[in-house]
Design an enzyme around this catalytic site. Structure first.
Site, PDB file in Angstrom:
ATOM      1  N   ARG A  52      31.725  47.565  37.105  1.00 45.20           N
ATOM      2  CA  ARG A  52      31.858  46.524  38.576  1.00 45.20           C
ATOM      3  C   ARG A  52      33.115  45.605  38.760  1.00 45.20           C
ATOM      4  O   ARG A  52      33.661  45.676  39.705  1.00 45.20           O
ATOM      5  CB  ARG A  52      30.772  45.590  38.873  1.00 45.20           C
ATOM      6  CG  ARG A  52      30.832  45.132  39.671  1.00 45.20           C
ATOM      7  CD  ARG A  52      29.319  44.548  40.626  1.00 45.20           C
ATOM      8  NE  ARG A  52      28.999  43.162  39.671  1.00 45.20           N
ATOM      9  CZ  ARG A  52      27.775  42.310  39.498  1.00 45.20           C
ATOM     10  NH1 ARG A  52      26.962  42.534  40.742  1.00 45.20           N
ATOM     11  NH2 ARG A  52      27.605  41.066  39.004  1.00 45.20           N
ATOM     12  N   ARG A 105      52.947  39.859  44.003  1.00 46.95           N
ATOM     13  CA  ARG A 105      53.964  39.943  43.259  1.00 46.95           C
ATOM     14  C   ARG A 105      55.487  39.290  42.424  1.00 46.95           C
ATOM     15  O   ARG A 105      55.687  39.690  41.128  1.00 46.95           O
ATOM     16  CB  ARG A 105      55.419  41.500  44.166  1.00 46.95           C
ATOM     17  CG  ARG A 105      54.572  42.025  44.504  1.00 46.95           C
ATOM     18  CD  ARG A 105      55.135  43.013  45.877  1.00 46.95           C
ATOM     19  NE  ARG A 105      55.681  42.286  46.645  1.00 46.95           N
ATOM     20  CZ  ARG A 105      56.228  42.216  47.683  1.00 46.95           C
ATOM     21  NH1 ARG A 105      56.347  43.560  47.799  1.00 46.95           N
ATOM     22  NH2 ARG A 105      56.236  41.308  48.336  1.00 46.95           N
ATOM     23  N   LYS A 151      33.588  41.395  43.605  1.00 42.93           N
ATOM     24  CA  LYS A 151      33.262  39.716  43.265  1.00 42.93           C
ATOM     25  C   LYS A 151      34.364  39.231  42.729  1.00 42.93           C
ATOM     26  O   LYS A 151      34.849  39.740  42.140  1.00 42.93           O
ATOM     27  CB  LYS A 151      32.455  40.585  42.305  1.00 42.93           C
ATOM     28  CG  LYS A 151      30.984  39.039  41.426  1.00 42.93           C
ATOM     29  CD  LYS A 151      29.921  39.549  40.330  1.00 42.93           C
ATOM     30  CE  LYS A 151      29.614  37.776  40.076  1.00 42.93           C
ATOM     31  NZ  LYS A 151      28.842  37.331  40.578  1.00 42.93           N
TER      32      LYS A 151
HETATM   33  N1  PMP Z   1      24.419  38.387  45.150  1.00 46.31           N
HETATM   34  C1  PMP Z   1      25.507  37.856  45.146  1.00 46.31           C
HETATM   35  C2  PMP Z   1      26.828  36.921  46.265  1.00 46.31           C
HETATM   36  C3  PMP Z   1      25.774  37.278  44.083  1.00 46.31           C
HETATM   37  O1  PMP Z   1      26.793  36.055  43.774  1.00 46.31           O
HETATM   38  C4  PMP Z   1      25.118  37.376  42.590  1.00 46.31           C
HETATM   39  C5  PMP Z   1      25.659  37.239  41.396  1.00 46.31           C
HETATM   40  N2  PMP Z   1      25.183  35.589  40.702  1.00 46.31           N
HETATM   41  C6  PMP Z   1      24.417  38.698  42.942  1.00 46.31           C
HETATM   42  C7  PMP Z   1      24.046  38.887  44.652  1.00 46.31           C
HETATM   43  C8  PMP Z   1      23.185  39.276  41.815  1.00 46.31           C
HETATM   44  O2  PMP Z   1      23.797  39.710  41.402  1.00 46.31           O
HETATM   45  P1  PMP Z   1      23.845  40.438  39.251  1.00 46.31           P
HETATM   46  O3  PMP Z   1      22.710  40.922  39.978  1.00 46.31           O
HETATM   47  O4  PMP Z   1      24.406  41.407  39.229  1.00 46.31           O
HETATM   48  O5  PMP Z   1      24.160  39.527  38.701  1.00 46.31           O
END
Ligand code: PMP
Length: 295
Positions: A52, A105, A151
């Site tokens: 990810r 850049r 993320k």
């Molecule tokens: N949604 C959001 C917006 C997040 O920031 C997170 C992680 N804290 C999750 C869902 C859950 O993801 P994960 O199970 O990979 O921690």
């Protein structure tokens, strides 16, 4: 041993760990990150988290200076260097040091840092009593603006929703997409149980596709439940028999009410509890051993 952070290939004492005020991660939220957990000396779903991370980096056209194996080793070495076996790891890759303009850049190259700590997201009472949720007015960022499956360090959309949660004195908030479908919570994914079936928003709703979400989908199906990913609305949450949240910190956290209305009996449901036990078993038996990862 004093706690240390990994910064661009070096371990530095945590108290002295610094990044530049010209780092675009700080100036513009230009970067990506992961929150990863280790249980009993094993890093849970490290490959999935790193996949990810690299996908998020591709999504913002950021080239991570370490290869996959190098990053895996860096995470495990950071946990080991802090003498931890149970840990919460924060891995951040920023655009790096640039000038005061937006232009990526002009940045000299990405900054990579890793912190290993021991935070616990929710207190134990939450798992007995359940969380109080509100529905947030802040709409989840549409994929056409900034794909929520990236993320990124740009968490203001979620933070604005979290401020609504704080103002309401609640624990978490449900975020809808532009079409009014349930997307996720401010930092967790959401699941429902209705008539013995388990439902979670499909990725088309626009959300961060949680590593925990994916693990819980597997565990749910392995336990013999029908699991559906589909679009649904706030009304479906209110009409559910059970509701729970998933996330790296939260694991599986039951929800007792939404906007002051009890979900089901208003107490953590039996399916939620069963799935949480199954998830805990998974975290106990799976994962990359830290000593293997450091090599
Ligand atoms: N949604 C959001 C917006 C997040 O920031 C997170 C992680 N804290 C999750 C869902 C859950 O993801 P994960 O199970 O990979 O921690």
């Amino acid at each position: 041993m004093p706690p240390v952070a990994f910064i661009d290939g070096e371990f530095v004492p945590l108290a002295e760990a610094r990044i530049s005020v010209f780092d675009h991660g700080l100036l513009y939220g230009d970067g990506v990150f992961e929150g990863i957990r280790a249980y009993g000396g094993r890093v849970f779903r490290l490959t999935e988290h790193l996949e990810r991370l690299y996908a998020s980096a591709r999504g913002i056209q950021l080239e991570i200076p370490l290869d996959f194996a190098g990053m895996e080793a860096a995470v495990c070495r950071t946990i080991a260097a802090n003498g931890l076996t149970d840990a919460y790891v924060r891995l951040v890759v920023t655009r790096g040091v640039g000038d005061l303009g937006l232009d990526p850049r002009k940045c000299s190259g990405p900054t990579v840092f890793i912190i290993a700590s021991t935070i616990q997201l929710y207190p134990p009472e939450v798992y007995q009593a359940g969380l109080r949720l509100i529905s947030c007015r802040t709409v989840r960022t549409p994929a056409s603006s900034l794909d929520p499956s990236i993320k990124s360090l740009n968490y203001l959309n979620n933070i604005l929703a979290k401020l609504e949660v704080a103002r309401a004195g609640a624990d978490e908030g449900i975020m809808l997409n532009q079409d009014g479908h349930v997307a996720e919570c401010t930092a967790d994914n959401l699941f429902l149980v209705k008539d013995g079936e388990v439902v979670t928003p499909s990725p088309a709703a626009g959300m961060l596709i949680g590593v925990t979400r994916n693990a819980v989908i597997e565990v749910t199906r392995a336990a013999g439940y029908v699991l559906r990913e589909e679009l649904f609305e706030l009304e479906d949450v209110l009409a559910a028999d059970e509701c729970f949240l998933t996330g790296t910190g939260a694991e599986i956290a039951p929800v007792r009410e939404v906007d002051g209305r009890p979900i089901g009996t208003g107490e953590p449901g039996s399916v939620t509890n069963q799935l949480h036990e199954a998830f805990k078993e998974l975290t106990a038996r799976e994962g990359t051993p830290i000593e293997v990862g450091v090599r």
